[in-house]
Design a protein around this motif. Structure first.
Motif, mmCIF file in Angstrom:
data_model
loop_
_atom_site.group_PDB
_atom_site.id
_atom_site.type_symbol
_atom_site.label_atom_id
_atom_site.label_comp_id
_atom_site.label_asym_id
_atom_site.label_seq_id
_atom_site.Cartn_x
_atom_site.Cartn_y
_atom_site.Cartn_z
ATOM 1 N N GLY A 108 -54.674 39.001 -17.522
ATOM 2 C CA GLY A 108 -55.658 39.268 -18.564
ATOM 3 C C GLY A 108 -55.018 39.403 -19.920
ATOM 4 N N GLU A 135 -56.008 33.705 -18.182
ATOM 5 C CA GLU A 135 -56.024 32.343 -18.691
ATOM 6 C C GLU A 135 -55.189 31.438 -17.796
ATOM 7 O OE1 GLU A 135 -54.990 31.866 -22.766
ATOM 8 O OE2 GLU A 135 -56.342 33.451 -23.474
ATOM 9 N N LEU A 180 -55.896 39.449 -24.371
ATOM 10 C CA LEU A 180 -56.947 39.748 -25.339
ATOM 11 C C LEU A 180 -57.538 38.470 -25.917
ATOM 12 C CD1 LEU A 180 -58.391 42.050 -26.894
ATOM 13 C CD2 LEU A 180 -56.578 41.860 -28.629
ATOM 14 N N GLN A 181 -58.869 38.399 -25.921
ATOM 15 C CA GLN A 181 -59.595 37.257 -26.461
ATOM 16 C C GLN A 181 -60.158 37.600 -27.846
ATOM 17 O OE1 GLN A 181 -59.682 34.265 -24.471
ATOM 18 N NE2 GLN A 181 -58.170 35.557 -23.426
ATOM 19 N N ASP A 193 -63.120 37.796 -28.877
ATOM 20 C CA ASP A 193 -64.296 38.670 -28.873
ATOM 21 C C ASP A 193 -63.967 40.086 -28.417
ATOM 22 O OD1 ASP A 193 -63.855 38.353 -26.175
ATOM 23 O OD2 ASP A 193 -65.805 37.446 -25.728
ATOM 24 N N GLY A 194 -62.688 40.377 -28.230
ATOM 25 C CA GLY A 194 -62.274 41.713 -27.834
ATOM 26 C C GLY A 194 -62.170 41.939 -26.339
ATOM 27 N N SER A 195 -62.583 40.968 -25.549
ATOM 28 C CA SER A 195 -62.518 41.111 -24.093
ATOM 29 C C SER A 195 -61.130 40.746 -23.584
ATOM 30 C CB SER A 195 -63.558 40.208 -23.430
ATOM 31 O OG SER A 195 -63.268 38.838 -23.668
ATOM 32 N N LEU A 196 -60.847 41.139 -22.350
ATOM 33 C CA LEU A 196 -59.627 40.747 -21.665
ATOM 34 C C LEU A 196 -59.992 39.733 -20.595
ATOM 35 C CD1 LEU A 196 -57.774 44.158 -21.163
ATOM 36 C CD2 LEU A 196 -57.117 42.311 -22.716
ATOM 37 N N ALA A 197 -59.253 38.633 -20.531
ATOM 38 C CA ALA A 197 -59.553 37.604 -19.542
ATOM 39 C C ALA A 197 -58.265 36.911 -19.124
ATOM 40 C CB ALA A 197 -60.524 36.576 -20.109
#
Length: 269
Positions: free
Chosen positions: A218, A229, A220-221, A223-227
């Motif tokens: 995860g 990649e 940081l994106q 938009d503030g989210s964690l995802a």
């Protein structure tokens, strides 16, 4: 034992910075497999020695791999932020191999991923000194040798980044330096024309290395989210660098982007 053709052209010579791990090691090994002699630069002696060992294994079965005396890989402990270290690196290359045909300007660091107002001056300087000043010092030293050697000329490939085009959150130092590397690439391309020196840049997105390990769990994106990649094998980067390096000096890949196909770059943010 394989007989060596004494009339065979000697291997081309590459300098790879940041060669102790990750993309630098992958590129050094790919070049060794293709018959290049490689000078390995980095700050960790043990890591460079391991890369050299792997390069010797990869080059051991190549016909004509022993044309130059000694091993096909030369580890040289180098801090690219120190002008005296860079000068010593290229002296060692000249003494051992007599010339340099390729510089892969790869050494770099991301720095702490913190809000912009919390980034310390020391951390800012550390990233700038490594990613930008280090790249300049190595390019300058390679340029001097390429300009003087006979036959004259050579190629410099700078490791840019997807961040040379589009930033990630909390990456101001890294992003600023990678944008600056693009300017360095363009200036080197222009100033090198008269001397047969080509310069290109490879912009890499999400190669699987120690530096990108967090992306699998995860990151940081915008938009503030964690995802998590997607990542790609660093060997895919290495094959691209080898292709760029293998072109005749009359041809140049000015900019190449190699990225994990599904990473959030096209449409990022």
């Amino acid at each position: 034992m394989t007989e060596i053709d004494i009339d065979r052209e000697p291997p081309k010579v590459a300098v790879v910075t940041g060669a102790g791990s990750g993309i630098g090691r992958a590129v050094a090994l790919e070049l060794a497999r293709a018959g290049w002699s490689v000078a390995l630069a980095g700050r960790r002696t043990e890591a460079l020695e391991e890369t050299a060992r792997l390069a010797r294994e990869d080059a051991g079965g190549l016909e004509g791999a022993a044309v130059l005396e000694g091993a096909p890989a030369l580890p040289v402990r180098t801090d690219v932020t120190r002008p005296e270290d860079v000068a010593a690196l290229f002296r060692a290359v000249r003494q051992r191999f007599g010339r340099v045909d390729l510089l892969f300007n790869n050494a770099g660091g991301f720095g702490p991923a913190v809000p912009l107002d919390e980034l310390s001056y020391e951390d800012w300087r550390s990233v700038v000194d490594t990613n930008l000043t280090g790249a300049f010092l190595c390019a300058q030293a390679a340029f001097r040798l390429m300009k003087e050697q006979d036959p004259r000329g050579g190629r410099i490939i700078n490791n840019g980044s997807i961040s040379a085009h589009t930033p990630r959150p909390r990456s101001v130092a890294y992003t600023a330096t990678k944008h600056a590397v693009t300017g360095l690439t363009k200036s080197l391309s222009l100033d090198g024309r008269a001397y047969g020196i080509a310069c290109g840049q490879i912009d890499i997105g999400n190669a699987a290395t120690e530096m990108t390990a967090r992306m699998r769990t995860g990151t940081l994106q915008a938009d503030g989210s964690l995802a998590p990649e997607p990542v790609m094998d660093a060997a895919d980067v290495a094959r691209t660098v080898l292709h760029m390096a293998s072109l005749p000096l009359e041809a140049n890949v000015q900019f190449a982007t190699v990225m994990a196909t599904a990473m959030p770059y096209i449409g990022r943010g």
